[in-house]
Design an enzyme around this catalytic site. Structure first.
Site, PDB file in Angstrom:
ATOM      1  N   ILE A 299       0.835  -1.196   0.000  1.00 45.73           N
ATOM      2  CA  ILE A 299       0.000   0.000   0.000  1.00 45.73           C
ATOM      3  C   ILE A 299       0.871   1.248   0.000  1.00 45.73           C
ATOM      4  CG2 ILE A 299      -1.819   1.221   1.242  1.00 45.73           C
ATOM      5  CD1 ILE A 299      -2.227  -1.502   2.762  1.00 45.73           C
ATOM      6  N   CYS A 300       0.493   2.205  -0.849  1.00 47.10           N
ATOM      7  CA  CYS A 300       1.226   3.445  -0.888  1.00 47.10           C
ATOM      8  C   CYS A 300       0.470   4.484  -0.061  1.00 47.10           C
ATOM      9  CB  CYS A 300       1.303   3.889  -2.345  1.00 47.10           C
ATOM     10  SG  CYS A 300       2.431   5.209  -2.576  1.00 47.10           S
ATOM     11  N   LEU A 301       0.932   4.709   1.153  1.00 51.62           N
ATOM     12  CA  LEU A 301       0.200   5.588   2.058  1.00 51.62           C
ATOM     13  C   LEU A 301       1.229   6.287   2.947  1.00 51.62           C
ATOM     14  CD1 LEU A 301      -2.766   6.206   2.903  1.00 51.62           C
ATOM     15  CD2 LEU A 301      -2.523   4.436   4.629  1.00 51.62           C
TER      16      LEU A 301
ATOM     17  N   CYS B 128      -0.894   9.186  -0.746  1.00 52.29           N
ATOM     18  CA  CYS B 128       0.081   8.304  -1.362  1.00 52.29           C
ATOM     19  C   CYS B 128       1.440   8.982  -1.491  1.00 52.29           C
ATOM     20  CB  CYS B 128      -0.458   7.942  -2.735  1.00 52.29           C
ATOM     21  SG  CYS B 128       0.556   6.817  -3.602  1.00 52.29           S
TER      22      CYS B 128
ATOM     23  N   CYS C 260       4.432   7.586  -3.442  1.00 52.76           N
ATOM     24  CA  CYS C 260       5.350   6.732  -4.187  1.00 52.76           C
ATOM     25  C   CYS C 260       6.643   7.403  -4.563  1.00 52.76           C
ATOM     26  CB  CYS C 260       4.687   6.235  -5.451  1.00 52.76           C
ATOM     27  SG  CYS C 260       3.369   5.128  -5.032  1.00 52.76           S
TER      28      CYS C 260
END
Lengths: 151, 536
Positions: free
Chosen positions: A86-88, B4, B6
């Protein structure tokens, strides 16, 4: 079986006594730092009706470092990759020891309601989400039906 | 709520060591940058749904390539070998996954010390299978009591099937794990427990049952099924716990562990209530161990069946003089056995253990490497075998550590003494399915060094009767959960009393030891300039 910190005991007790609506987090029988999690797909999202399994692990220096969380159920989402990572930000550099297991899981549920394709982890999913949102949402619904409604 | 991030991924694989007010904080993320594996994934998906599967012989070869190269992969952050990446891509499709698993069952040989570990490693990195794929797989294997009996002539494949079942049971813990423990599969695993079966097949059947039992409904089902047998097969297998046949010994260890922890039998006393520990003054420390390591009731034997790298220290600390202990190698795979101070951290999920930081030193007789600070020195020795004795000598007068294999010494190591001169414990880390037995001096040593005067822990240590008890996990966790928490405790650790106020933001409710580890306020992220006493 290292001595279990009181913080973890306290959080576990509270999770059991006052569960968060739409989220279940149950500690593993043989490992108090490992939680079996189920998050229900939020209403009015492509994930509605799905039950998503996650695993949550509290590392040795929790709460000074963030829990490690991963989706086990396959999910079509621009910020979650095929291995369920998960990108959080609160799981990374925006972690604060004042956050808890319950706040982390609520944030993940919120991420399902508000995907963020501009900051993707799953590039192909994010790309489609940007160029053809309708199709991406159809895919997400289809994956939800196929992988998250089975149980 | 979070967003997010990334873009900050690059830093994710770095080991960052930050120092805050004198406390060193290590944080290592297991998060591999997704780019590379995603590229493969994208490449595979873009070739469309009609992409042809590779031939069985190609998959077989890729698996054997992975197996042969895995023992040479020694860096924690190293890229997986290309063969393994290709297998991941193939397994991404449902049919491909089934093909990879069938191939593994067919080609992984019985005698490779890393065989079962490679099966779990490969499955662990593949996407999770759906319940349907797993049920398809079961129907290909056609598991039943009959197939267990028929399979006796092919123990390697049977063992591999059991390794796969255990791995899937663990990964799909929950409703799917209940669905895949069909009557046929359960009958197959229980029939495998017959004492005249191949011990390796029995071993991995016990482990598979243990992993299925992570889902409570399965635990109840398996327990009932065991009770329905004329005699509980685990009770027969438990008798092998002291066997000199090293595979049988592992079966005995796992059967006993299951009876103490999972499949309790009415009227059977727990092993910790029966074991004689009167002559034992040093044990593996049940309060100083990563969470999945299994420790025997006498505190001297340890085993890992998890997919993480589990570590433990012993109960006795040495600060000066010359000390020696021995371990008997029960399994020939990767273990790092040696010495560590309290500063050495167990990062089991990141794959770091004894020998992987500057406060520990260890020998791994499978890859034949001496480890210190995650660097290794190759040793020109044979791989260790079950029954081999690793001697570990710590000389704090001459400042050297010497490892001995069956009495024959390796070169002395001195580097660790740059960072630590005292406060050493015997310590070890274990890869999946590895086991060894420690002798801290409660029994005569097999290969005591002749040219050195040394002491043994057991003659100098004392353990209270309470500290000699290795409790089954459910009892231990039950005791922990009964602890209560005071109202005025620190809101971060709930351990100490809240006693400080942060300056300048003014937030309070924390103890000083927590604040010492922080640079920013946990509530508002304001930089902490100082902390003032607060006793309101």
């Amino acid at each position: 079986m290292t001595a279990l910190p009181r913080r973890i005991i306290k959080e576990t007790q509270r999770l059991m006594q006052e569960p968060v609506p739409g989220i279940s987090a149950v500690p593993d029988e043989s490992n108090a730092r490992y939680f079996h999690v189920i998050v229900t797909g939020p209403e009015d999202s492509p994930f509605e009706g799905g039950l998503f399994k996650l695993e949550l692990f509290l590392p040795e220096d929790y709460p000074m470092s963030a829990p490690k969380v991963r989706f086990i159920t396959k999910i079509y989402h621009p910020n979650i990759d095929r291995l369920g990572r998960i990108c959080l930000d609160i799981l990374k550099d925006k972690w604060s020891p004042a956050l808890q297991i319950r706040t982390v899981l609520l944030s993940i549920q919120a991420l399902l309601s508000a995907p963020n394709p501009d900051d993707p982890l799953a590039n192909d999913v994010a790309e489609l989400w940007k160029v053809n949102e309708a199709e991406a949402i159809r895919n997400a619904k289809e994956w939800t039906r196929r992988y998250a409604m089975d149980n | 709520m979070g967003t997010c991030l990334c873009k900050e991924q690059q830093s994710e694989t770095d080991i960052t060591t930050g120092t805050h007010n004198g406390t060193t904080v290590h944080s290592i993320s297991a998060h591999v940058p997704a780019n590379e594996c995603l590229d493969c994934y994208v490449a595979a998906s873009s070739s469309g749904p009609c992409q042809k599967l590779p031939s069985y012989s190609t998959v077989d070869r890729l698996i054997l390539d992975t197996l042969s190269i895995i023992g040479t992969l020694i860096e924690n952050e190293q890229e997986p070998p290309p063969a393994m990446l290709q297998l991941h891509v193939i397994a991404d499709k449902e049919d491909g996954w089934i093909q990879v698993v069938s191939s593994m069952v067919k080609v992984i040989p019985m005698n490779d010390p890393l065989g079962p570990a490679v099966i779990t490693l490969l499955l662990d990195d593949c996407p999770l299978p759906t319940k349907e794929s797993v049920l398809r797989l079961s129907s290909i294997f056609n598991l039943s009591a009959q197939s267990s009996v028929k399979g006796k002539s092919k123990p390697t494949q049977q063992r591999n099937i059991c390794v796969v079942l255990g791995c899937i049971a663990e990964k799909l813990a929950g409703p799917n794990s209940i669905a895949i423990l069909t009557q046929g599969t359960l009958n197959y695993l229980i029939t495998n427990l017959n004492t005249d079966n191949n011990p390796s097949v029995i071993l991995f059947s016990v482990i598979a049952l243990e992993k299925f039992a992570q889902t409570s409904e399965n635990k109840v089902t398996i327990k009932k099924r065991l009770e329905a047998e004329p005699t509980n097969p685990l009770m027969c297998l438990e008798k092998w716990v002291d066997s000199e046949h090293y595979v049988k010994r592992q079966v005995g260890f796992c059967a006993q562990w299951c009876l103490d922890n999972l499949f309790l039998v009415e009227g059977r006393k727990f092993s910790y209530e029966c074991v004689d520990t009167s002559g034992i003054n040093v044990m593996l420390n049940t309060k100083d161990v990563s969470e999945y390591l299994k420790i025997s009731p006498n505190g001297l034997e340890a085993r890992c069946d998890a997919y993480s790298f589990e570590s433990v220290r012993c109960t006795f600390q040495v600060n000066s003089g010359v000390w020696y202990y021995e371990t008997v190698v029960i399994t020939p795979g990767v273990m790092q056995i040696g010495w560590a101070t309290k500063e050495s951290t167990f990062l089991n999920h990141e794959g770091y253990g004894i020998g992987d930081d500057e406060f520990s030193l260890a020998y791994d007789g499978c890859r034949r490497l001496i480890w210190h600070n995650a660097h290794n020195e190759a040793q020109s020795r044979q791989c260790w075998h079950p029954g081999d004795v690793l001697g570990c000598l710590l000389d704090l007068n001459k400042l050297e550590v010497i490892f001995y294999i069956n009495g024959s010494p390796l070169c002395p190591c001195t580097r660790i003494f740059k960072t630590a001169r005292s406060g050493f414990f015997a310590a070890a880390s274990f890869m999946s399915f590895q086991q060894c037995r420690f002798n801290f001096g409660s029994e005569p040593f097999r290969f005591p060094p002749r040219d050195k005067k040394f002491q043994n822990f057991n003659d100098h240590a004392v353990l209270s009767p309470e500290d000699k008890v290795v409790l089954p996990r459910h009892i231990h966790l039950e005791q922990l959960r009964k602890l209560s928490v005071r109202e005025d405790s620190c809101t971060l650790c709930f351990d100490k009393r809240a006693s400080v106020r942060l300056v300048p933001c003014g937030h309070k409710g924390f103890c000083s030891s927590c604040v010492m580890q922080l640079a920013e306020c946990p509530m508002c992220r304001a930089t902490i300039q100082e902390c003032a006493p607060d006793n309101t």
